[in-house]
Structure formats: C-alpha cells, structure tokens
Motif scaffolding. Structure first.
Motif: not given
Length: 242
Positions: A40-60, A71-77
C-alpha cells in the motif's frame, strides 16, 4: 544492534516497498502484515498502478486502517475493486503473469533452500511447521519471490536446512539486519541496514557471507514515514516483532 532513531519495522517496510515497481502484479498470503503495508505504501508513493492481490481474493483493497486488521480478512475483499480467488492466483503465476509473490519460511541456507516444514528429523521432528502451502507453487513460478523474516539468527540462516520445502527462484530475503539477493545459485549479501553492521550480520548468519561490495539500505524518508502513519495508524507492520 546500533542505536538509531529509526525503527527496524519501518526500515524493512520501506525497503520492501522500494523493491516494488509500478504496474507490477503483487501477491501476499496470510500473516503478511508488513508486505501488505509495504504494497500500500508503494501504491501511494511511487507505484500507483501496482496491482495488489491477496489470499482472500481482494484486488487493490483500500481499507487497511482498522485496529487488529488481518492480512487475510474479509475487508480485503469488501474494499477491493474486484474479486480474484486464490486458485486464479496459482494459475496466474504458472502462466508467468505474477510479477512478485511475498512468501515466508523458517530456515534458509546459502543455496536458496527454504524450510517451512519441520525442525529436526522429518520423521521425528522437534517442531512440525505449517508446511509449504502455496510456496511450493509460487516460489518456482512467480517472476520474483520475496521472503521477509523478522528474525535473523544462526538458527534461521543455517548451513543446511533440515528439510527442503521449496528451492530456487528466490529474488530477495529481507530481514531485520539486511537484505539478501539470490544470484548465481547462492544467497549474496545485497544491503546492510544502517541500524546493523557487517559484523552483526556475520555473527547471526550460519553460512559464509558472499558479497561484491558493501552497500547499505536507504533510510526511510520523512515522506515515507508520514505516509506510513496515515495508511497504517495501528502499526500493523510491527506486529511480527511483538
């Protein structure tokens, strides 16, 4: 460790963030608070188009400010732009489309072997660990596998791992003392954190240190520290040090 006004958790988080590039597709699994915050730091600082994927399935996902945030909670989805389930992560990686995967381990040796299975003899272990889970698929197939570990001692970085859960294709290992890089089939010392020293890294590593030149990790900038306070007010990045 040398006295410093900088926290090791902040140095590690910023160092991990700076390993990520814009437009990369990056995945983290469970118990991955530091990589999650770093992404999330990278997306806010130097990589705004980084795609964040995670184990519960949320994208960005956008909601990463809650106390006790998982880091595996439902809020990520729930706060994500889309849903991308875990089985698709494996497929994505095996098709060569996953740029970075953050993975863990308990023991590492100079040859890039990772042990996340047992301590001691496999049939009569002293400790039985969670096992490879997705590591056995993602480390060999992701373009770049980054391991982070909040402990750096001679029981973690050993001459020979007790069991090979997975091997090869590592890119970096980030620890509280330094960053290792895997190249030419061996782990090499890439950078030493300014809060540590070559002597401390040597004393806490169970194999010979290989390096071409001594380099040091850049300290977090004030902009990075300010952003960390904003995106991680409950200090999730330091959970593994507790």
């Amino acid at each position: 460790m040398n006295q410093s006004p900088y926290r090791v958790s902040d140095i590690m988080t910023c160092a991990i963030s700076n390993l990520l590039a814009d437009e990369e597709t990056v995945f983290h699994g469970v118990s991955s608070h530091m990589p999650m915050v770093a992404m999330n730091l990278a997306r806010n600082m130097h990589a705004p188009n980084l795609v964040h994927l995670n184990i519960p399935g949320g994208v960005n996902p956008t909601s990463i400010k809650q106390a006790g945030y998982s880091s595996a909670g439902s809020d990520l989805v729930a706060s994500g732009e889309a849903y991308f389930p875990l089985e698709q992560i494996f497929d994505l990686s095996m098709r060569g489309k996953l740029d970075v995967a953050f993975l863990g381990g308990i023991q590492f040796d100079m040859n890039g072997n990772v042990n996340a299975s047992v301590i001691g003899d496999y049939h009569k272990p002293k400790v039985r660990l969670p096992g490879g889970a997705g590591s056995a698929v993602l480390i060999p197939t992701a373009k770049k596998a980054i391991i982070w570990r909040t402990k750096h001692d001679i029981r973690t970085f050993v001459e020979k791992v007790d069991f090979i859960t997975t091997r090869g294709n590592l890119w970096k290992i980030v620890t509280p003392l330094c960053i290792f890089e895997f190249k030419n089939g061996k782990l090499h010392l890439d950078r030493i954190h300014p809060t540590s020293s070559l002597e401390e890294v040597k004393a806490n590593t169970g194999f010979e240190l290989l390096y071409d030149e001594l380099k040091f990790t850049e300290l977090p900038t004030q902009k990075e520290l300010n952003m960390l306070k904003r995106i991680d007010p409950y200090d999730c990045r330091s959970i593994e040090f507790l």
